[in-house]
Scaffold this motif. Structure first.
Motif, short mmCIF file in Angstrom:
data_model
loop_
_atom_site.label_atom_id
_atom_site.label_comp_id
_atom_site.label_asym_id
_atom_site.label_seq_id
_atom_site.Cartn_x
_atom_site.Cartn_y
_atom_site.Cartn_z
N ASN A 101 0.83 -1.21 0.00
CA ASN A 101 0.00 0.00 0.00
C ASN A 101 0.87 1.26 0.00
O ASN A 101 1.90 1.31 0.67
CB ASN A 101 -0.88 0.03 1.26
N ASN A 102 0.38 2.26 -0.71
CA ASN A 102 1.02 3.59 -0.73
C ASN A 102 2.40 3.64 -1.38
O ASN A 102 3.07 4.67 -1.29
CB ASN A 102 1.13 4.18 0.68
N ILE A 103 2.84 2.54 -1.96
CA ILE A 103 4.11 2.59 -2.69
C ILE A 103 3.76 2.71 -4.16
O ILE A 103 3.15 1.81 -4.74
CB ILE A 103 4.96 1.32 -2.44
N LYS A 104 4.10 3.86 -4.70
CA LYS A 104 3.76 4.18 -6.10
C LYS A 104 4.50 3.25 -7.05
O LYS A 104 5.73 3.19 -7.02
CB LYS A 104 4.18 5.61 -6.39
N THR A 105 3.78 2.53 -7.85
CA THR A 105 4.42 1.65 -8.84
C THR A 105 3.65 1.76 -10.15
O THR A 105 2.53 2.28 -10.18
CB THR A 105 4.41 0.17 -8.37
N ARG A 106 4.24 1.24 -11.20
CA ARG A 106 3.62 1.32 -12.51
C ARG A 106 2.36 0.46 -12.60
O ARG A 106 1.43 0.78 -13.30
CB ARG A 106 4.65 0.83 -13.53
N TYR A 107 2.39 -0.67 -11.89
CA TYR A 107 1.26 -1.62 -11.98
C TYR A 107 0.70 -1.94 -10.61
O TYR A 107 1.44 -1.92 -9.62
CB TYR A 107 1.73 -2.93 -12.63
#
Ligand code: NAI
Length: 333
Positions: A101-107
């Protein structure tokens, strides 16, 4: 009380190992740590990166938590990590990549486990200089090791309620070596027909597919070198090396370590993310059957991500290692 070998390693190793020790201690985990020196510091002290005492300690305790050790590039001593895996026959490297959660990733919804054969392939380190302009390295693939890792991957899939295993090779070019690996995994797959779906894909295409549509993958099984590379790729899909845990499992022993290395570029700055090693420690607790302690630490760690305001720099925040650790400790039950 159970005794576990602890290797603090090099670079950011001691910082993240101490961070984990602190969390374990505050969570009242009942472990007696047998601290052993390996890597660059062991070379300075004992003249070898992997003193016999380290191997003996793990053989006695059966389980180790290991922070990363530096391996000189293109020269110098052989990798401590590779030597340990070989010496203890830690044949399966298990590296899970799942969104947090809350970790910005592409997918979103990435949930891939890379099962990497851990004892042979080009990692056997059989290299020689033929002359000043030519060197060769021998790729070893055996039926026994390939059957064993194939079986491990399918058993992992069953045990963890996964649906599909994908075998990844370059068997169109390395027809004999990767061909044998593929033949073995195919044979294992037959035993699981109707229970676990099975498919095959070439390593170059797999890398492209992982970047374009990672959600098609579930459990991947690969020879050593491809597994090494692809597991860094899969950690990049879910937030990077700072969060990716790993386990090296054998019949008799298990060594838990992060996917990442000793990160000398950020060592000693109190900015390393201890999550990957801590998650490896959680896997270790689960392996030991210490599920209450594992869940307590896991929930405390995940709550920090859920809240999302105390994150280390690699995840876009500005918290120090110590601040991040304090945030986890605050959430412990
Ligand atoms: P690395 O994994 O140490 O670092 C790659 C990049 O990721 C660096 O920019 C680093 O700052 C960042 N990074 C890694 N872990 C991080 C963390 N916990 N928090 C925040 N950022 C993190 O790979 P590199 O630089 O190729 O290797 C450095 C050394 O580590 C080499 O000597 C290599 O042989 C060794 N190594 C050891 C491993 C092990 O002990 N299992 C595994 C991989 C490499």
């Amino acid at each position: 009380m159970k005794t576990v070998t602890l290797i603090k390693g090099d670079g950011i190793g001691p910082e993240i190992a101490d961070a984990c020790l602190k969390v374990f201690e505050k969570a009242n985990v009942n472990i007696n740590w047998d601290i052993q020196l390996a890597g660059l510091k062991a070379v300075e002290e004992y003249g070898t990166p992997l003193p016999n005492e380290v191997i003996e300690s793990i053989k006695k305790n059966k389980i180790a938590l290991k922070a990363p050790c530096t391996t000189p590039i293109g020269k110098g001593f052989r990798s401590v990590n590779v030597a340990l895996r070989k010496e203890l026959d830690l044949y399966a490297s298990v590296r899970e990549a799942k969104n947090l959660n809350n970790i910005k990733t592409r997918y979103e919804n990435v949930d891939i486990t890379v099962i990497r054969e851990n004892t042979e392939d080009l990692y056997a380190g059989i290299e020689r200089k033929i002359d000043d302009d030519t060197c060769e390295s021998i790729k070893i693939i055996t039926r026994a090791a390939s059957m064993r890792i194939g079986k491990y991957a399918f058993d992992y899939a069953i045990k963890n309620s996964r649906k599909k295993v994908t075998a990844i090779t370059k068997a169109n070019i390395c027809k004999l070596t990767d061909g044998l690996f593929l033949e073995c995994v195919r044979n294992v797959a037959k035993e699981y027909e109707g229970k676990i779906e099975y498919n095959e894909i070439l390593i170059d295409n797999a890398c492209m597919q992982l970047v374009i549509n990672p959600n098609q993958f579930d459990v991947m099984v690969l020879p050593n070198l491809y597994g090494d590379i692809v597991s860094d790729l899969t950690s990049g899909l879910v937030g990077g090396l700072g969060v990716a845990p790993g386990a090296n499992i054998g019949k008799d022993y298990a060594v838990f370590e992060a996917v990442h290395g000793s990160a000398p570029d950020i060592a000693g700055k109190n900015i390393a993310n201890p999550t990957a090693l801590l998650r490896s420690g959680i896997l270790m607790l689960e392996y030991m059957g210490e599920n209450n302690a594992a869940n307590n630490i896991k929930n405390a760690l995940y709550k920090v991500f859920d809240e999302g305001n105390v994150l280390t720099r690699d995840l876009g925040g500005n918290a120090t290692t110590n601040e991040f650790v304090e945030a986890i400790i605050t959430n412990l039950k």
